[in-house]
Design an enzyme around this catalytic site. Structure first.
Site, short mmCIF file in Angstrom:
data_model
loop_
_atom_site.label_atom_id
_atom_site.label_comp_id
_atom_site.label_asym_id
_atom_site.label_seq_id
_atom_site.Cartn_x
_atom_site.Cartn_y
_atom_site.Cartn_z
N ILE A 75 0.87 -1.18 0.00
CA ILE A 75 0.00 0.00 0.00
C ILE A 75 0.90 1.22 0.00
CG2 ILE A 75 -0.19 0.04 2.53
CD1 ILE A 75 -3.16 0.98 2.11
N VAL A 77 0.94 5.79 -0.71
CA VAL A 77 0.32 7.07 -1.05
C VAL A 77 1.45 8.08 -1.30
CG1 VAL A 77 -1.15 8.97 -0.22
CG2 VAL A 77 -1.75 6.59 0.33
N GLU A 109 2.47 -7.24 6.92
CA GLU A 109 3.76 -6.99 7.54
C GLU A 109 4.08 -5.52 7.34
OE1 GLU A 109 3.59 -11.19 6.44
OE2 GLU A 109 3.75 -9.51 5.06
N ASN A 114 8.44 2.35 9.98
CA ASN A 114 7.37 3.05 9.29
C ASN A 114 6.28 3.41 10.30
OD1 ASN A 114 5.42 4.04 7.57
ND2 ASN A 114 5.60 2.36 6.09
N TYR A 121 -2.45 1.35 11.01
CA TYR A 121 -2.96 0.00 11.24
C TYR A 121 -3.54 -0.14 12.64
CZ TYR A 121 -0.34 -0.88 6.97
OH TYR A 121 0.15 -0.82 5.69
#
Length: 153
Positions: A75, A77, A109, A114, A121
């Site tokens: 994922i 952005v 994962e 990060n 999450y």
């Protein structure tokens, strides 16, 4: 500025998006997926969404659905559009699509470094269930991966 005021569009990725998605991934990651990785995911039927703002592709997600489980594979952005809600909306779409296709759990994962992703999450109710030592390549060797899951039922 919020994502709602920008009229975001979300749609499944098509082959014409590959160059932009791969370029965006290369801007975001020191060890990015290749265009071929995204093409392979598209060919095998993974759930791949893109986020467009003003017609510009600014985000993507890739998830694999297997029987009653889903795995968020990637994922991203664009840095210029982070914090506007695109990542959250992509994650919601992954979860909803997985639910609709019978998945009861979603796994992923994430690099411990990060922090923004870890926070996202956790905000969505993911919990850490494990650790993979040396999972990711890093500039100084390898970095661990935090394993998260979420009950989708």
């Amino acid at each position: 500025m919020s994502l709602l005021s920008l009229q975001a569009e979300f749609r499944p990725m098509v082959e014409q998006d590959l160059d932009r998605v791969a370029a965006l991934e290369a801007e975001l990651q020191a060890f990015p997926w290749s265009r071929g990785n995204f093409l392979d995911s598209l060919k095998v039927g993974h759930s791949i969404w893109v986020c467009l703002l003003g017609g510009e592709l600014v985000g993507f997600s890739v998830a694999m659905l297997v029987i009653d489980e889903a795995h968020l594979l990637n994922i991203g952005v664009a840095r210029s559009h982070q914090g506007l809600g695109c990542g959250a909306q992509l994650l919601r779409r992954v979860m909803e699509h997985a639910r609709q296709h019978g998945a009861s759990r979603l796994f992923l994962e994430v690099r411990p470094s990060n922090a923004r992703a870890v926070e996202l999450y956790r905000h969505f109710g993911f919990r850490q269930i494990g650790l993979r030592k040396g999972y990711y390549p890093a500039s100084d060797g390898r970095e661990d991966a935090l394993i998260f899951d979420k009950d989708l039922a």
